[in-house]
Scaffold this active site. Structure first.
Site, mmCIF file in Angstrom:
data_model
loop_
_atom_site.group_PDB
_atom_site.id
_atom_site.type_symbol
_atom_site.label_atom_id
_atom_site.label_comp_id
_atom_site.label_asym_id
_atom_site.label_seq_id
_atom_site.Cartn_x
_atom_site.Cartn_y
_atom_site.Cartn_z
ATOM 1 N N ASP A 90 0.827 -1.209 0.000
ATOM 2 C CA ASP A 90 0.000 0.000 0.000
ATOM 3 C C ASP A 90 0.861 1.260 0.000
ATOM 4 O OD1 ASP A 90 -2.326 -1.492 0.041
ATOM 5 O OD2 ASP A 90 -2.663 -1.258 2.192
ATOM 6 N N HIS A 134 1.309 -9.226 0.283
ATOM 7 C CA HIS A 134 0.630 -7.928 0.328
ATOM 8 C C HIS A 134 1.278 -7.017 1.378
ATOM 9 C CE1 HIS A 134 -2.457 -5.073 -0.514
ATOM 10 N NE2 HIS A 134 -2.894 -5.061 0.732
ATOM 11 N N TYR A 138 1.138 -9.906 6.581
ATOM 12 C CA TYR A 138 0.214 -10.862 5.948
ATOM 13 C C TYR A 138 1.037 -11.913 5.205
ATOM 14 C CZ TYR A 138 -3.550 -7.405 6.683
ATOM 15 O OH TYR A 138 -4.461 -6.522 7.230
ATOM 16 N N ASP A 145 -5.662 -6.111 -4.498
ATOM 17 C CA ASP A 145 -5.394 -4.708 -4.177
ATOM 18 C C ASP A 145 -3.927 -4.347 -4.415
ATOM 19 O OD1 ASP A 145 -7.328 -6.140 -2.572
ATOM 20 O OD2 ASP A 145 -7.651 -4.352 -1.360
ATOM 21 N N ARG A 215 -14.410 -4.087 -5.656
ATOM 22 C CA ARG A 215 -13.269 -3.167 -5.646
ATOM 23 C C ARG A 215 -11.945 -3.902 -5.807
ATOM 24 N NH1 ARG A 215 -14.295 0.864 -1.632
ATOM 25 N NH2 ARG A 215 -12.919 0.111 -0.016
ATOM 26 N N GLY A 218 -11.581 -4.298 -9.256
ATOM 27 C CA GLY A 218 -11.343 -2.963 -9.793
ATOM 28 C C GLY A 218 -9.892 -2.555 -9.689
#
Length: 379
Positions: A90, A134, A138, A145, A215, A218
């Site tokens: 992220d 990720h 994790y 994502d 999402r 997405g």
């Protein structure tokens, strides 16, 4: 309404959204949201504003991105509030703005910051097949994502700094997670995959999470087009990625809600109580298809589905008042963990909100792409 006959009603939203964001700034020109920390949603909002500045020729939007990014990037290229040792995909997303800054200013501090983020990815913990975890916390998990958070950055870094090995790495990540998460019956992609099969949400045979969250798909749909933009035409994996992308888009069109053109929170269970037409997934699919059509990755057959989706977004999910543009039916957030088990009931139980930047950022990106596509392909 018919999107082809009413395409003029689909234009102009990018400037309205960007002006709404500017209107939320304080007297000192700073917006409260990107001030919180270096993170993926503020980074996406800044990227959308930077692209708006370039596409619409409005320096106000470009300056918005520049001044907020400069709150984080030190003269020595250090990144305030960022920690490489988190090994969190992220935290890469906001770094996508560094390339625009480096290109426009030539300042080495932006290149140094990009090198730091690339170093994280080169050392990122991996599955046995080389898939990025990720996050460090994790272990052995790949989420859709994460492909959006890190892969387009890595693809553009590879092009900017002549690292073809990192283009290969990007291709490997895109192809691996698609192979590990794709459901052969529907063609849809599961939200996550746990190689160790230890997580409560992981299927004991496949390691996949149980459902198709809009999402999550997405994120992956946007990742593919944003990565391919930086791939050499002759890259040996480029055609395969384009092929799995078109195959995936056919799967998405099959679950597109016919009347509204939108997509459900849980993609393949629109008839179940509690499911709803969700903004962010719908917007991300439209963005991806519009860009895929514009750049030739998708065949023209997807034009009507893309325009129908965008028509549904601006006609059903967007409102306007004296404060500007508002976006509704946004899933506030969802993930996979001990208390987030990936079930249908879990996904539809997460808060549904309006005007969260998780939706506003993609809305601006999608509006820019649709408008650019329509300008270049009026009929």
């Amino acid at each position: 309404m018919n999107a082809e006959r009413n395409s003029d009603k689909l234009k102009g939203w990018s400037r309205k959204v960007a002006d709404t964001i500017l209107g939320q700034c304080r007297e000192d020109g700073l917006h409260p949201y990107p001030l919180e920390r270096w993170a993926y949603v503020p980074g996406m909002l800044l990227m959308a504003m930077g692209r708006a500045g370039r596409q619409l020729g409005d320096e106000r939007y470009s300056s918005f991105m520049q001044r907020h990014m400069d709150l984080y990037i030190g003269e020595d290229g250090s990144i305030r509030t960022y920690s490489l040792e988190e090994y969190n995909l992220d935290q890469i997303n906001q770094g996508k703005n560094l390339f625009m800054q480096y290109e426009s200013t030539g300042a080495e501090r932006y290149a140094k910051a990009a090198h730091t983020l690339a170093a994280q990815l080169i050392g990122q913990p991996r599955t046995s097949e080389g898939g990025f975890w990720h996050k460090k916390v994790y272990p052995f998990q790949m989420w859709l994502d994460g492909l959006y958070m890190a892969s387009p950055f890595l693809a553009e870094y590879a092009k900017t700094f002549d690292r073809p090995d990192l283009t290969d790495e990007t291709a490997h990540q895109l192809l691996l997670i698609e192979r590990r998460t794709r459901d052969p019956r529907t063609g849809l992609l599961h939200h996550g995959w746990d190689e160790s099969k230890e997580q409560e949400w992981a299927d004991s045979l496949t390691g996949r999470s149980p459902n198709f969250w809009s999402r999550a798909m997405g994120w992956y749909a946007m990742a593919i087009v944003d990565c391919l933009e930086h791939f050499p035409v002759a890259h040996p994996k480029r055609g395969t990625i384009v092929g799995i992308y078109e195959r995936m888009c056919h799967a998405l069109v099959r679950v597109q809600e016919p009347e509204s053109g939108l997509w459900y929170q849980v993609l393949d269970q629109g008839d179940r109580k509690g499911n709803y037409l969700e903004a962010t997934g719908s917007i991300m699919f439209v963005y991806s298809m519009a860009k895929g059509l514009r750049l030739g990755y998708l065949s023209p057959v997807f034009r009507s589905a893309m325009l129908h989706g965008y028509e549904g977004i601006v006609g059903r999910l967007v409102t306007e008042d004296e404060q500007g543009v508002h976006l509704h039916q946004i899933c506030h957030g969802a993930g996979l963990s001990k208390d987030r088990n990936g079930s249908f009931d879990y996904y539809v139980s997460e808060a549904v909100v309006s005007d969260h930047y998780m939706g506003i950022g993609p809305l601006l990106l999608a509006a820019l792409e649709v408008e650019r596509y329509l300008e270049e392909n009026p009929a």
